[in-house]
Write a protein that holds these residues in place. Structure first.
Motif, PDB file in Angstrom:
ATOM      1  N   VAL A  55       0.820  -1.217   0.000  1.00 53.53           N
ATOM      2  CA  VAL A  55       0.000   0.000   0.000  1.00 53.53           C
ATOM      3  C   VAL A  55       0.855   1.269   0.000  1.00 53.53           C
ATOM      4  O   VAL A  55       0.398   2.325  -0.417  1.00 53.53           O
ATOM      5  CB  VAL A  55      -0.991  -0.040   1.188  1.00 53.53           C
ATOM      6  N   ARG A  56       2.112   1.191   0.438  1.00 50.57           N
ATOM      7  CA  ARG A  56       2.994   2.365   0.468  1.00 50.57           C
ATOM      8  C   ARG A  56       3.296   2.891  -0.938  1.00 50.57           C
ATOM      9  O   ARG A  56       3.667   4.045  -1.086  1.00 50.57           O
ATOM     10  CB  ARG A  56       4.297   2.037   1.190  1.00 50.57           C
ATOM     11  N   GLN A  57       3.154   2.033  -1.948  1.00 50.21           N
ATOM     12  CA  GLN A  57       3.480   2.460  -3.306  1.00 50.21           C
ATOM     13  C   GLN A  57       2.365   3.263  -3.956  1.00 50.21           C
ATOM     14  O   GLN A  57       2.579   3.903  -4.982  1.00 50.21           O
ATOM     15  CB  GLN A  57       3.790   1.244  -4.173  1.00 50.21           C
ATOM     16  N   ILE A  58       1.166   3.243  -3.391  1.00 50.95           N
ATOM     17  CA  ILE A  58       0.025   3.879  -4.048  1.00 50.95           C
ATOM     18  C   ILE A  58       0.030   5.380  -3.782  1.00 50.95           C
ATOM     19  O   ILE A  58      -0.173   5.825  -2.657  1.00 50.95           O
ATOM     20  CB  ILE A  58      -1.309   3.248  -3.599  1.00 50.95           C
ATOM     21  N   ASP A  59       0.292   6.118  -4.820  1.00 52.37           N
ATOM     22  CA  ASP A  59       0.204   7.566  -4.797  1.00 52.37           C
ATOM     23  C   ASP A  59      -0.196   8.025  -6.201  1.00 52.37           C
ATOM     24  O   ASP A  59      -0.540   7.209  -7.057  1.00 52.37           O
ATOM     25  CB  ASP A  59       1.521   8.203  -4.334  1.00 52.37           C
ATOM     26  N   PHE A  60      -0.156   9.303  -6.431  1.00 49.51           N
ATOM     27  CA  PHE A  60      -0.578   9.833  -7.730  1.00 49.51           C
ATOM     28  C   PHE A  60       0.279   9.270  -8.863  1.00 49.51           C
ATOM     29  O   PHE A  60      -0.230   8.903  -9.925  1.00 49.51           O
ATOM     30  CB  PHE A  60      -0.518  11.362  -7.711  1.00 49.51           C
ATOM     31  N   ALA A  61       1.581   9.159  -8.638  1.00 49.28           N
ATOM     32  CA  ALA A  61       2.473   8.648  -9.673  1.00 49.28           C
ATOM     33  C   ALA A  61       2.156   7.186  -9.998  1.00 49.28           C
ATOM     34  O   ALA A  61       2.271   6.763 -11.151  1.00 49.28           O
ATOM     35  CB  ALA A  61       3.934   8.796  -9.236  1.00 49.28           C
ATOM     36  N   PHE A  62       1.753   6.408  -9.010  1.00 52.87           N
ATOM     37  CA  PHE A  62       1.381   5.008  -9.238  1.00 52.87           C
ATOM     38  C   PHE A  62       0.169   4.927 -10.158  1.00 52.87           C
ATOM     39  O   PHE A  62       0.130   4.136 -11.097  1.00 52.87           O
ATOM     40  CB  PHE A  62       1.095   4.327  -7.898  1.00 52.87           C
ATOM     41  N   VAL A  63      -0.826   5.768  -9.899  1.00 48.53           N
ATOM     42  CA  VAL A  63      -2.028   5.795 -10.740  1.00 48.53           C
ATOM     43  C   VAL A  63      -1.671   6.252 -12.148  1.00 48.53           C
ATOM     44  O   VAL A  63      -2.154   5.688 -13.136  1.00 48.53           O
ATOM     45  CB  VAL A  63      -3.111   6.700 -10.117  1.00 48.53           C
ATOM     46  N   VAL A  64      -0.813   7.250 -12.258  1.00 46.71           N
ATOM     47  CA  VAL A  64      -0.372   7.725 -13.572  1.00 46.71           C
ATOM     48  C   VAL A  64       0.297   6.588 -14.336  1.00 46.71           C
ATOM     49  O   VAL A  64       0.032   6.382 -15.531  1.00 46.71           O
ATOM     50  CB  VAL A  64       0.592   8.929 -13.430  1.00 46.71           C
ATOM     51  N   GLY A  65       1.154   5.834 -13.670  1.00 44.26           N
ATOM     52  CA  GLY A  65       1.831   4.713 -14.317  1.00 44.26           C
ATOM     53  C   GLY A  65       0.860   3.645 -14.784  1.00 44.26           C
ATOM     54  O   GLY A  65       1.010   3.086 -15.873  1.00 44.26           O
ATOM     55  N   LYS A  66      -0.142   3.353 -13.953  1.00 44.34           N
ATOM     56  CA  LYS A  66      -1.130   2.345 -14.357  1.00 44.34           C
ATOM     57  C   LYS A  66      -1.968   2.825 -15.532  1.00 44.34           C
ATOM     58  O   LYS A  66      -2.223   2.068 -16.463  1.00 44.34           O
ATOM     59  CB  LYS A  66      -2.051   1.997 -13.172  1.00 44.34           C
ATOM     60  N   TYR A  67      -2.418   4.068 -15.483  1.00 44.10           N
ATOM     61  CA  TYR A  67      -3.292   4.568 -16.545  1.00 44.10           C
ATOM     62  C   TYR A  67      -2.534   4.968 -17.804  1.00 44.10           C
ATOM     63  O   TYR A  67      -3.141   5.406 -18.777  1.00 44.10           O
ATOM     64  CB  TYR A  67      -4.144   5.722 -16.041  1.00 44.10           C
ATOM     65  N   ALA A  68      -1.220   4.792 -17.813  1.00 42.13           N
ATOM     66  CA  ALA A  68      -0.450   5.044 -19.025  1.00 42.13           C
ATOM     67  C   ALA A  68      -0.581   3.889 -20.009  1.00 42.13           C
ATOM     68  O   ALA A  68      -0.225   4.028 -21.178  1.00 42.13           O
ATOM     69  CB  ALA A  68       1.017   5.271 -18.672  1.00 42.13           C
ATOM     70  N   THR A  69      -1.099   2.751 -19.540  1.00 41.98           N
ATOM     71  CA  THR A  69      -1.258   1.591 -20.422  1.00 41.98           C
ATOM     72  C   THR A  69      -2.736   1.294 -20.622  1.00 41.98           C
ATOM     73  O   THR A  69      -3.512   1.311 -19.663  1.00 41.98           O
ATOM     74  CB  THR A  69      -0.574   0.343 -19.824  1.00 41.98           C
ATOM     75  N   PRO A  70      -3.136   1.000 -21.857  1.00 43.41           N
ATOM     76  CA  PRO A  70      -4.539   0.671 -22.130  1.00 43.41           C
ATOM     77  C   PRO A  70      -5.031  -0.566 -21.365  1.00 43.41           C
ATOM     78  O   PRO A  70      -6.211  -0.658 -21.039  1.00 43.41           O
ATOM     79  CB  PRO A  70      -4.571   0.427 -23.639  1.00 43.41           C
ATOM     80  N   PHE A  71      -4.136  -1.498 -21.065  1.00 41.38           N
ATOM     81  CA  PHE A  71      -4.547  -2.699 -20.337  1.00 41.38           C
ATOM     82  C   PHE A  71      -5.208  -2.341 -19.008  1.00 41.38           C
ATOM     83  O   PHE A  71      -6.301  -2.825 -18.685  1.00 41.38           O
ATOM     84  CB  PHE A  71      -3.338  -3.623 -20.105  1.00 41.38           C
ATOM     85  N   TRP A  72      -4.547  -1.486 -18.214  1.00 42.69           N
ATOM     86  CA  TRP A  72      -5.100  -1.131 -16.902  1.00 42.69           C
ATOM     87  C   TRP A  72      -6.300  -0.206 -17.025  1.00 42.69           C
ATOM     88  O   TRP A  72      -7.198  -0.229 -16.182  1.00 42.69           O
ATOM     89  CB  TRP A  72      -4.023  -0.520 -16.006  1.00 42.69           C
ATOM     90  N   GLN A  73      -6.337   0.604 -18.062  1.00 42.65           N
ATOM     91  CA  GLN A  73      -7.529   1.422 -18.288  1.00 42.65           C
ATOM     92  C   GLN A  73      -8.736   0.526 -18.526  1.00 42.65           C
ATOM     93  O   GLN A  73      -9.788   0.719 -17.907  1.00 42.65           O
ATOM     94  CB  GLN A  73      -7.322   2.351 -19.485  1.00 42.65           C
ATOM     95  N   TRP A  74      -8.583  -0.452 -19.426  1.00 39.42           N
ATOM     96  CA  TRP A  74      -9.704  -1.346 -19.725  1.00 39.42           C
ATOM     97  C   TRP A  74     -10.037  -2.244 -18.544  1.00 39.42           C
ATOM     98  O   TRP A  74     -11.209  -2.578 -18.324  1.00 39.42           O
ATOM     99  CB  TRP A  74      -9.419  -2.164 -20.985  1.00 39.42           C
ATOM    100  N   TRP A  75      -9.027  -2.648 -17.777  1.00 38.49           N
ATOM    101  CA  TRP A  75      -9.267  -3.460 -16.570  1.00 38.49           C
ATOM    102  C   TRP A  75     -10.188  -2.684 -15.625  1.00 38.49           C
ATOM    103  O   TRP A  75     -11.191  -3.211 -15.145  1.00 38.49           O
ATOM    104  CB  TRP A  75      -7.934  -3.768 -15.894  1.00 38.49           C
ATOM    105  N   ASP A  76      -9.846  -1.429 -15.337  1.00 42.33           N
ATOM    106  CA  ASP A  76     -10.639  -0.627 -14.410  1.00 42.33           C
ATOM    107  C   ASP A  76     -12.009  -0.281 -14.973  1.00 42.33           C
ATOM    108  O   ASP A  76     -13.003  -0.257 -14.243  1.00 42.33           O
ATOM    109  CB  ASP A  76      -9.885   0.640 -14.019  1.00 42.33           C
TER     110      ASP A  76
END
Length: 147
Positions: A55-76
């Motif tokens: 949970v310590r890794q979750i911050d704004f930059a973590f979300v930015v990294g996830k949403y930089a790929t279409p895979f995680w966008q479509w997952w969510d």
């Protein structure tokens, strides 16, 4: 025959209604979406809370990294759509079970689907139009966003 007796097994069935059986499809949707949601949610929790630093890794930059790929966008987005439709269909079932007045039931069911539709629309827009470089840019993204 009175209401407390069982019909003879050879008694013909009442004629079936022709057309689309929404209750049957709603029932099937709940089973399929429930299984898919379990996979999606546990995958989401595993990636966000178990892998890396937890949970310590979750911050704004973590979300930015996830949403930089279409895979995680479509997952969510898939998790959002399935969850909202699943929950709305469940609420529709509760309304059908407990609201006896036809007009009230119709209004409540329409309200449920309108709210779910708006939330799906807004959530989808957030996921696919997410831009981390809107000022003020966090210092953790200074190297990613153009000045």
């Amino acid at each position: 025959m009175t209401s407390d007796t069982i019909a003879d097994p050879r008694t013909p069935l009442a004629p079936r209604r022709k057309g689309l059986n929404l209750e049957k499809w709603g029932w099937a949707y709940m089973r399929v979406s429930g299984v898919l949601l379990v996979v999606l949610i546990f995958g989401h929790l595993f990636v966000n809370l178990v892998m890396g630093e937890g949970v310590r890794q979750i911050d704004f930059a973590f979300v930015v990294g996830k949403y930089a790929t279409p895979f995680w966008q479509w997952w969510d987005v898939l998790m959002l759509w399935l969850g909202l439709i699943h929950g709305t269909n469940g609420m529709r079932t509760i309304v059908n079970d407990y609201v006896t007045h036809n007009g009230t039931r119709r209004v409540l069911i329409w309200a449920l689907w309108i709210v779910a539709g708006l939330l799906i629309l807004l959530g989808t827009l957030v996921v696919f139009t997410f831009d981390p470089c809107i000022p003020p840019v966090p210092s953790s993204l200074a190297g990613i966003c153009p000045a």
